[in-house]
Design a protein around this motif. Structure first.
Motif, PDB file in Angstrom:
ATOM      1  N   MET A   1      38.308  49.805  87.259  1.00 16.63           N
ATOM      2  CA  MET A   1      37.216  48.832  87.104  1.00 16.63           C
ATOM      3  C   MET A   1      36.100  49.093  88.123  1.00 16.63           C
ATOM      4  N   PHE A   2      36.503  49.241  89.389  1.00 21.83           N
ATOM      5  CA  PHE A   2      35.512  49.455  90.446  1.00 21.83           C
ATOM      6  C   PHE A   2      34.755  50.761  90.199  1.00 21.83           C
ATOM      7  N   LYS A   3      35.500  51.784  89.751  1.00 22.46           N
ATOM      8  CA  LYS A   3      34.876  53.074  89.449  1.00 22.46           C
ATOM      9  C   LYS A   3      33.834  52.918  88.350  1.00 22.46           C
ATOM     10  N   ASN A   4      34.147  52.122  87.336  1.00 22.79           N
ATOM     11  CA  ASN A   4      33.222  51.872  86.242  1.00 22.79           C
ATOM     12  C   ASN A   4      31.966  51.150  86.721  1.00 22.79           C
ATOM     13  N   TYR A   5      32.164  50.171  87.602  1.00 18.64           N
ATOM     14  CA  TYR A   5      31.017  49.448  88.180  1.00 18.64           C
ATOM     15  C   TYR A   5      30.092  50.400  88.936  1.00 18.64           C
ATOM     16  N   LEU A   6      30.692  51.320  89.694  1.00 22.84           N
ATOM     17  CA  LEU A   6      29.895  52.257  90.473  1.00 22.84           C
ATOM     18  C   LEU A   6      29.119  53.195  89.554  1.00 22.84           C
ATOM     19  N   LYS A   7      29.735  53.617  88.439  1.00 25.53           N
ATOM     20  CA  LYS A   7      29.036  54.477  87.476  1.00 25.53           C
ATOM     21  C   LYS A   7      27.826  53.767  86.899  1.00 25.53           C
ATOM     22  N   ILE A   8      28.028  52.527  86.488  1.00 23.97           N
ATOM     23  CA  ILE A   8      26.932  51.737  85.907  1.00 23.97           C
ATOM     24  C   ILE A   8      25.826  51.545  86.931  1.00 23.97           C
ATOM     25  N   ALA A   9      26.255  51.243  88.143  1.00 22.03           N
ATOM     26  CA  ALA A   9      25.280  51.032  89.225  1.00 22.03           C
ATOM     27  C   ALA A   9      24.476  52.300  89.466  1.00 22.03           C
ATOM     28  N   TRP A  10      25.164  53.452  89.492  1.00 22.70           N
ATOM     29  CA  TRP A  10      24.475  54.716  89.746  1.00 22.70           C
ATOM     30  C   TRP A  10      23.481  55.034  88.619  1.00 22.70           C
ATOM     31  N   ARG A  11      23.889  54.816  87.366  1.00 23.13           N
ATOM     32  CA  ARG A  11      22.972  55.066  86.239  1.00 23.13           C
ATOM     33  C   ARG A  11      21.750  54.161  86.312  1.00 23.13           C
ATOM     34  N   ASN A  12      21.987  52.915  86.691  1.00 23.76           N
ATOM     35  CA  ASN A  12      20.888  51.950  86.779  1.00 23.76           C
ATOM     36  C   ASN A  12      19.910  52.342  87.876  1.00 23.76           C
ATOM     37  N   LEU A  13      20.444  52.805  88.980  1.00 22.67           N
ATOM     38  CA  LEU A  13      19.593  53.232  90.099  1.00 22.67           C
ATOM     39  C   LEU A  13      18.816  54.494  89.733  1.00 22.67           C
ATOM     40  N   TRP A  14      19.506  55.416  89.062  1.00 25.98           N
ATOM     41  CA  TRP A  14      18.853  56.679  88.710  1.00 25.98           C
ATOM     42  C   TRP A  14      17.754  56.471  87.662  1.00 25.98           C
ATOM     43  N   LYS A  15      17.949  55.502  86.803  1.00 28.18           N
ATOM     44  CA  LYS A  15      16.974  55.209  85.761  1.00 28.18           C
ATOM     45  C   LYS A  15      15.685  54.638  86.343  1.00 28.18           C
ATOM     46  N   ASN A  16      15.816  53.877  87.417  1.00 26.43           N
ATOM     47  CA  ASN A  16      14.644  53.231  88.029  1.00 26.43           C
ATOM     48  C   ASN A  16      14.388  53.865  89.402  1.00 26.43           C
ATOM     49  N   LYS A  17      13.856  55.081  89.366  1.00 26.90           N
ATOM     50  CA  LYS A  17      13.744  55.873  90.593  1.00 26.90           C
ATOM     51  C   LYS A  17      12.803  55.246  91.617  1.00 26.90           C
ATOM     52  N   GLY A  18      11.699  54.671  91.133  1.00 26.69           N
ATOM     53  CA  GLY A  18      10.756  54.057  92.086  1.00 26.69           C
ATOM     54  C   GLY A  18      11.384  52.889  92.817  1.00 26.69           C
ATOM     55  N   TYR A  19      12.048  52.036  92.046  1.00 28.65           N
ATOM     56  CA  TYR A  19      12.746  50.892  92.631  1.00 28.65           C
ATOM     57  C   TYR A  19      13.822  51.367  93.603  1.00 28.65           C
ATOM     58  N   THR A  20      14.553  52.412  93.210  1.00 26.82           N
ATOM     59  CA  THR A  20      15.630  52.938  94.057  1.00 26.82           C
ATOM     60  C   THR A  20      15.074  53.511  95.354  1.00 26.82           C
ATOM     61  N   PHE A  21      13.968  54.242  95.235  1.00 27.20           N
ATOM     62  CA  PHE A  21      13.367  54.841  96.444  1.00 27.20           C
ATOM     63  C   PHE A  21      12.960  53.760  97.438  1.00 27.20           C
ATOM     64  N   ILE A  22      12.307  52.718  96.948  1.00 24.08           N
ATOM     65  CA  ILE A  22      11.866  51.636  97.839  1.00 24.08           C
ATOM     66  C   ILE A  22      13.061  50.919  98.452  1.00 24.08           C
ATOM     67  N   ASN A  23      14.054  50.631  97.605  1.00 26.00           N
ATOM     68  CA  ASN A  23      15.230  49.904  98.087  1.00 26.00           C
ATOM     69  C   ASN A  23      16.025  50.714  99.103  1.00 26.00           C
ATOM     70  N   VAL A  24      16.368  51.944  98.697  1.00 23.08           N
ATOM     71  CA  VAL A  24      17.189  52.790  99.564  1.00 23.08           C
ATOM     72  C   VAL A  24      16.406  53.208 100.802  1.00 23.08           C
ATOM     73  N   GLY A  25      15.128  53.561 100.611  1.00 23.63           N
ATOM     74  CA  GLY A  25      14.306  53.974 101.752  1.00 23.63           C
ATOM     75  C   GLY A  25      14.131  52.860 102.760  1.00 23.63           C
ATOM     76  N   GLY A  26      13.833  51.653 102.276  1.00 24.14           N
ATOM     77  CA  GLY A  26      13.676  50.517 103.194  1.00 24.14           C
ATOM     78  C   GLY A  26      14.958  50.187 103.918  1.00 24.14           C
ATOM     79  N   LEU A  27      16.067  50.169 103.170  1.00 24.42           N
ATOM     80  CA  LEU A  27      17.364  49.891 103.800  1.00 24.42           C
ATOM     81  C   LEU A  27      17.735  50.965 104.812  1.00 24.42           C
ATOM     82  N   ALA A  28      17.486  52.225 104.476  1.00 26.00           N
ATOM     83  CA  ALA A  28      17.827  53.325 105.383  1.00 26.00           C
ATOM     84  C   ALA A  28      17.043  53.210 106.687  1.00 26.00           C
ATOM     85  N   LEU A  29      15.759  52.900 106.583  1.00 23.45           N
ATOM     86  CA  LEU A  29      14.957  52.718 107.799  1.00 23.45           C
ATOM     87  C   LEU A  29      15.484  51.559 108.637  1.00 23.45           C
TER      88      LEU A  29
END
Length: 799
Positions: A1-29
């Motif tokens: 189940m958890f593995k499936n959630y992570l797959k869905i999450a990864w696809r969702n993040l990859w689909k919305n690259k701009g949103y992902t860049f801002i989210n991940v970039g801001g969090l990383a900083l």
């Protein structure tokens, strides 16, 4: 189940690259800032961890009262040692007297180096539990023995065996190397102790020390102790509190109170005001800890805002999942899994950022922090940190998105509600409140530094060089060296003094003068100088005259500074006599011949101390002060001076300091705080702007059809820009009005620590507010103008 959630999450993040860049970039900083601040805090809190007995080691401090004000410090007299050993010895496992850390010249064959170290009693190496590499831990039992740090032994002997070798100290006495110990790491006390020599040897090095052995009034020494295992610092402090007061003749007058300052407090909590411990560097730990927490909070706010802003895009997904049986708990778990994935990716990016920046951070903070790859505790804390951040950033979006009703979403009748955007607006206000407060704080810190830097210092520090003269070789050679240096053409004037220009090494009392108030307890900065002192430093004589070699009576004359004139209650001090009130001192009275303008010799943030400059007739100089020839380059002057120096002192290493650089070091701590605060403030603003940029893009996306209709009906680009920008600008204005009083309260409290401080002015706060609004307008404008210039046909063709 958890593995499936992570797959869905990864696809969702990859689909919305701009949103992902801002989210991940801001969090990383944000996480990188928090990580590096965490490493810095750990280094600060682990200070003195090198010493295995740190919880039982302390230094004797005393508080004394001068004219109703209590001064506190570690300087104590020699007789206190015997009093504590004889009357209170059962409280201590070890009790050791020590000199202050001093540079000494160490010579072996053709090698001569200068290193800092201490004279200390023989049990000190055992008390400090030094790591002895060669020799014995009781290496100070012989009066002519010396223990060397490993780096010093390497510099003197290379690959030769050090133990048993004889070295010459200050060209004055031979010492036998009895042990070599591991260099004490930098984040520890005694890290500048590159050698230890016996205390008994110290007492034979200078005549004044012989007289200090029984003198309770000579507070020129240090004492370190280790209490017994069944005792506490508080109990022993109470026990020894009045030992000095009861022993010395003027004990009632100055009311000396002894206490123990534990080793754990030496670095972080060593500041005292009017006899009370008021902290110290621990305030910086709290400051940067708060900054790290807030920067992380800003990054988490970005995640919350962008996740909830995209709620309509995720609404159908939630509706379908609920309609086929997903429970709300499962949806919450899914969104938290997505949050965990984002935070985990951001954490690894943050580690890369930390690794890339840690060397630069060490340079700025004067640290030697290394990344703790091999620390299991660090990775455990990091995992908990990732988990905590995931919950902090993802809990609100998870609860919000999982609350959608599937029927409304799938029928298309779902409405986010009138107040659905309120939490996002509150979070934006919080973000910019923090950012504006950071801006104000940073500006005030830099203003305070510049205010002190621009303070008149009373002498000309440019082109002034000081050379230490600690060795016996310098004795009696001042006149010769002055002639040689002046004839070289590299020096226009030279003097000698018992203290460096930027410090006060001696304070005295026990003097009387005409008009001295009854019961007045004086505390005077005491510097012995040669007649050319004022000329070499560029001191201004404002009353009377300078010392003169032509006047034999000047050997009994003194200069005082402006503060001393007011302190002594003298309106016309010229010709007044001052006399040592102690009966055993046979010296004749000293005559005040001049008043010099105040010069800053201690902290530039403190008032100038009352100072006396005494004609040096005994050759007690510790420094040569050289005024360089302004018609030649500094490097050329120094090369000439070094040649002259080496001609007369071939076996002594040539050392010198530019006084302006030494003075600049007085601002080092505040400048580091200011620089680091500026960097963290810039990152906080960048993180806030990333969030604002992403939020603006989603608002523009959500209102693209409205924008298309407005453009068809004749709206200009400015009209559309104004429509999209004004809401965000309102939020930032609200943030400014919240941030200003908070910043004023905090920074005004910080400034109270400095007697010489800048006055807070309205334009500082106005500048921060205008700057925040400009940054907001620039951030929002990109997306607003992009949306305004879009072809309305594309947004309306589906209607």
């Amino acid at each position: 189940m958890f593995k499936n959630y992570l797959k869905i999450a990864w696809r969702n993040l990859w689909k919305n690259k701009g949103y992902t860049f801002i989210n991940v970039g801001g969090l990383a900083l944000g996480m990188a800032v928090t990580l590096i601040i965490g490493l810095w805090i750990h280094d600060e809190l682990s200070y003195n961890n090198y010493f295995s007995k740190k919880d039982k080691i302390a230094q004797i401090f005393q508080s004394q009262t001068f004219n109703g004000e209590i001064g506190t410090g570690p300087a104590i007299p020699i007789p206190l040692e015997r009093a504590l050993r004889d009357g209170y010895g059962d409280n201590f496992k070890y009790l050791t007297m020590a000199s202050w850390s001093q540079p000494q010249y160490l010579e072996y064959k053709e090698t001569s180096i200068s290193r800092t170290g201490n004279f200390i009693q023989e049990k000190a190496p055992e008390m400090l539990d030094l790591n002895i590499l060669k020799g014995e831990k009781d290496g100070l039992r012989e009066i002519n023995s010396i223990m060397l740090a490993e780096s010093v032994a390497k510099a003197l002997f290379g690959d030769e065996e050090a133990v048993g070798k004889v070295i010459k100290v200050n060209s004055q006495y031979d010492m036998v190397v009895s042990a070599v110990y591991e260099d004490i790491p930098t984040n520890n006390s005694f890290n500048d102790a590159h050698f230890f020599m016996p205390w008994e040897k110290y007492l034979t090095t200078q005549d004044w020390l012989k007289y200090a052995i029984d003198n309770w009034g000579n507070n020129s020494f240090q004492m370190f102790v280790q209490i017994v295992d069944n005792a506490t610092m508080e109990k022993v402090s109470t026990t020894i509190k009045d030992v000095k007061k009861n022993a010395e003749e003027d004990g009632e007058e100055f009311n000396p109170q002894l206490f123990l300052l534990p080793m754990k407090d030496w670095y972080l909590r060593s500041n005292f005001e009017n006899g009370k411990q008021v902290g110290g560097r621990i305030k910086n730990v709290w400051l940067f800890g708060i900054i790290g927490a807030f920067v992380l909070l800003l990054a988490c706010i970005n995640f919350m805002n962008l996740s909830t802003a995209r709620s309509e895009k995720r609404g159908k997904e939630v509706g379908i999942r609920k309609s086929i049986g997903s429970q709300r708990g499962q949806l919450i778990y899914q969104f938290l899994s997505e949050s965990f994935l984002v935070v985990l990716v951001a954490f690894f990016l943050a580690v890369i950022i930390v690794l890339a920046s840690i060397n630069g951070f060490n340079d700025l903070s004067r640290k030697e922090i290394s990344f703790p790859w091999d620390s299991g505790v660090f990775w455990l804390v990091s995992f908990l940190f990732v988990l905590f951040t995931s919950l902090l950033a993802g809990s609100y979006p998870a609860l919000y998105l999982s609350s959608f009703k599937p029927v409304d979403v799938l029928k298309g009748t779902f409405k986010v509600g009138k107040y659905a955007g309120l939490p996002r607006k509150i979070l934006v206000v919080v973000q910019f409140t923090v950012s504006v407060a950071f801006i104000i704080g940073t500006v005030i810190v830099m203003q305070q530094i510049n205010y002190a830097k621009n303070r008149p210092i009373g002498y000309d520090k440019e082109g002034l060089v000081q050379i230490p003269t600690m060795s016996q070789d310098f004795s009696g050679k001042y006149e010769l060296m002055r002639t040689e240096f002046l004839n070289s053409g590299a020096v226009t004037e030279m003097s000698a003094s018992s203290s460096p220009t930027t410090e006060i090494w001696s304070n005295r009392n026990g003097y009387t003068w005409e008009g001295k108030p009854e019961g007045f307890q004086e505390d005077l900065a005491w510097t012995e100088v040669t007649p050319e002192y004022a000329k070499s430093l560029g001191l201004k004589i404002i009353k009377g005259r300078d010392f003169s070699r032509e006047m034999a009576t000047d050997s009994n004359a003194i200069l005082i500074n402006e503060t001393a004139m007011k302190y002594m209650g003298l309106t016309n001090p010229i010709g007044k006599l001052v006399k040592d009130s102690s009966e055993e001192n046979p010296d004749p009275p000293m005559k005040i011949i001049g008043v010099v303008e105040d010069m800053i010799a201690q902290s530039p943030y403190e008032p100038v101390k009352q100072g006396w400059y005494i004609y040096d007739k005994n050759g007690n100089s510790s420094y040569y002060n050289l005024r360089l020839n302004p018609n030649q380059s500094a490097s050329q002057n120094i090369a000439i001076i070094e040649n002259v120096f080496k001609e007369h002192f071939p076996d002594i290493p040539f050392q010198y300091d530019f006084v302006d650089q030494q003075y600049g070091k007085k601002f080092a701590s505040e400048e580091r705080i200011g620089t680091l605060s500026s960097i963290f403030t810039a990152l906080a603003i960048l993180i806030s702007c990333l969030g604002l940029f992403g939020l603006t893009s989603f608002v523009a996306e959500q209102r693209k059809k409205e924008i298309g209709v407005r453009k068809v009906l004749g709206a200009s680009i400015f009209n559309v820009w104004n429509m999209l920008s004004k809401d965000f600008l309102k939020l930032v204005i609200i943030s400014c009005f919240i941030a200003v009083p908070i910043a004023y309260f905090i920074m005004n409290g910080w400034l109270q620590e400095y007697p010489y401080r800048v006055i807070l002015k309205w334009w500082i706060f106005a500048l921060a507010m205008v700057g925040a609004m400009l940054v907001t307008i620039l951030t929002v404008s990109f997306q607003a103008i992009k949306a305004a210039k879009a072809n309305p046909v594309k947004s309306l063709r589906t209607e």
